[in-house]
Enzyme design. Structure first.
Site, PDB file in Angstrom:
ATOM      1  N   THR A   1      42.169  45.704  41.775  1.00 33.70           N
ATOM      2  CA  THR A   1      41.110  45.474  42.111  1.00 33.70           C
ATOM      3  C   THR A   1      40.712  45.678  43.683  1.00 33.70           C
ATOM      4  O   THR A   1      41.437  45.212  44.478  1.00 33.70           O
ATOM      5  CB  THR A   1      40.135  44.228  41.612  1.00 33.70           C
ATOM      6  OG1 THR A   1      40.295  44.333  40.177  1.00 33.70           O
ATOM      7  CG2 THR A   1      38.703  44.092  42.073  1.00 33.70           C
TER       8      THR A   1
ATOM      9  N   ASP B   1      37.248  39.809  35.435  1.00 31.56           N
ATOM     10  CA  ASP B   1      36.682  38.671  36.398  1.00 31.56           C
ATOM     11  C   ASP B   1      35.782  39.378  37.434  1.00 31.56           C
ATOM     12  O   ASP B   1      34.772  38.707  37.813  1.00 31.56           O
ATOM     13  CB  ASP B   1      37.766  37.917  36.817  1.00 31.56           C
ATOM     14  CG  ASP B   1      38.902  38.691  38.047  1.00 31.56           C
ATOM     15  OD1 ASP B   1      38.717  39.955  37.333  1.00 31.56           O
ATOM     16  OD2 ASP B   1      39.131  38.366  38.711  1.00 31.56           O
TER      17      ASP B   1
HETATM   18  N1  ASP Z   1      41.027  41.351  38.350  1.00 28.75           N
HETATM   19  C1  ASP Z   1      41.090  42.883  37.564  1.00 28.75           C
HETATM   20  C2  ASP Z   1      40.620  42.606  36.046  1.00 28.75           C
HETATM   21  O1  ASP Z   1      41.141  41.595  35.580  1.00 28.75           O
HETATM   22  C3  ASP Z   1      42.462  43.477  37.523  1.00 28.75           C
HETATM   23  C4  ASP Z   1      43.173  43.752  38.779  1.00 28.75           C
HETATM   24  O2  ASP Z   1      42.507  43.351  40.033  1.00 28.75           O
HETATM   25  O3  ASP Z   1      44.300  44.112  38.813  1.00 28.75           O
HETATM   26  O4  ASP Z   1      39.970  43.471  35.605  1.00 28.75           O
END
Ligand code: ASP
Length: 315
Positions: free
Chosen positions: A177, A208
């Site tokens: 993200t 999240d």
């Molecule tokens: N935090 C993100 C999610 O769980 C995924 C990521 O940052 O890789 O959707």
């Protein structure tokens, strides 16, 4: 007058100069965060946000994004949004144009985006489609919507997720993200998060990034924080809010980030992958933490010619 600053997670470097240009012109932290994240979302080389984001287990790109304003704790988010390349702008529109709500998902989020006049686009690029086919070992004929899965959804997802964790732990380069946090000259603090979520996630999965307290939290009294990585851990631990609460108790930024990750790491999790966090205070201090060495974040002040890369501390 506050000295403006903008920080972002790995791969935000393409967007931060656009955000800093807004801040240098006296623009708002909200405009800066949106401008920076839109550039990241439009970056076809990035497979974790916006256009060319990696798809869910059915081969469909579903995007999550959120924005939170520190002075009011106003929050807007969209999740599992299909077909709109700039979810950060739709999240902002939820906050500003639908203030009786905070989060819209799926079809409702797309209806709202349409009513607001946002343009649609094909989000699955050739390259992201190729990565999907390779990861799930699919024949070309099986890469469309309902026909994607020879295996039934949940089983296919679990197999794919296990494979994903094998490949990403330890991860082999910057991924995940994108977080952007900005402080403007008026002293306003804003946190924005955008993602295509876990690659090959179960259709409809919300991470999240779209939920307050988990992947995004901003309180002008103490600071803002945002997460990347294993979203289910920050959902369960309330990681972004945990960081900001520690800032409120007077902890320094890196310690607040490290302790929040340590707390999340106590939770049992078969799919354990790295969780990372970044934070920025209303007086311009910043820091980040990660579960393993080598992780960084980017910073620009009004004097910066380009983003400066800072190491995150290790939990
Ligand atoms: N935090 C993100 C999610 O769980 C995924 C990521 O940052 O890789 O959707």
């Amino acid at each position: 007058m506050t000295a403006p600053v903008i920080i972002g997670s790995e791969r935000s470097e393409v967007g931060l100069p656009h955000g800093m240009a807004v801040l240098r012109d006296g623009g708002s932290a909200l405009d800066a965060v949106e401008a920076a994240l839109r550039v990241c979302e439009d970056n076809l080389a990035d497979h974790y946000v916006g256009t060319s984001g990696l798809p869910n287990a059915r081969g469909v790109v579903e995007l999550d994004a959120s924005v939170m304003v520190g002075s009011s704790r106003a929050f807007g988010a969209v999740a599992a949004l299909q077909g709109y390349p700039n979810p950060i702008s739709v999240a902002r529109a939820v906050m500003e144009r639908l203030p009786q709500h905070c989060v819209l998902v799926g079809e409702g989020a797309a209806t709202f985006a349409d009513e607001c006049g946002f343009e649609t686009a094909e989000l699955l690029t050739e390259e992201s489609r190729r990565l999907f086919r390779e990861a799930l070992q699919l024949e070309e004929a099986n890469v469309e919507g309902e026909r994607t899965l020879g295996l039934q959804g949940d089983r296919a997802y679990r197999l794919a997720a296990l494979e994903l964790v094998r490949r990403f732990a330890p991860h082999d380069g910057p991924w995940g993200t994108i977080n952007v946090l900005a402080l403007d000259a008026s002293g306003e603090l804003v946190v924005g998060v955008s993602t295509s979520g876990y690659p090959w996630k179960y259709p409809g999965r919300v991470g999240d990034s779209a939920l307050p307290g988990a992947g995004n939290w901003c309180d002008l009294r103490y600071g803002g924080a945002a997460c990347t990585g294993r979203g289910e851990l920050s959902l369960r631990a309330g990681t972004a809010r945990t960081v900001v609460e520690a800032l409120g108790r007077g902890d320094d930024v890196e310690r607040a980030c490290r302790d929040a990750l340590a707390d999340a790491a106590t939770l049992p999790d078969d799919f354990r992958a790295e969780l990372r966090v970044l934070a920025l205070t209303p007086d311009g201090r910043h820091g980040g933490a990660a579960g393993s060495p080598g992780s960084t974040y980017a910073v620009m002040t009004a004097d910066s010619a380009e983003p400066e890369i800072h190491p995150r501390s290790v939990r």
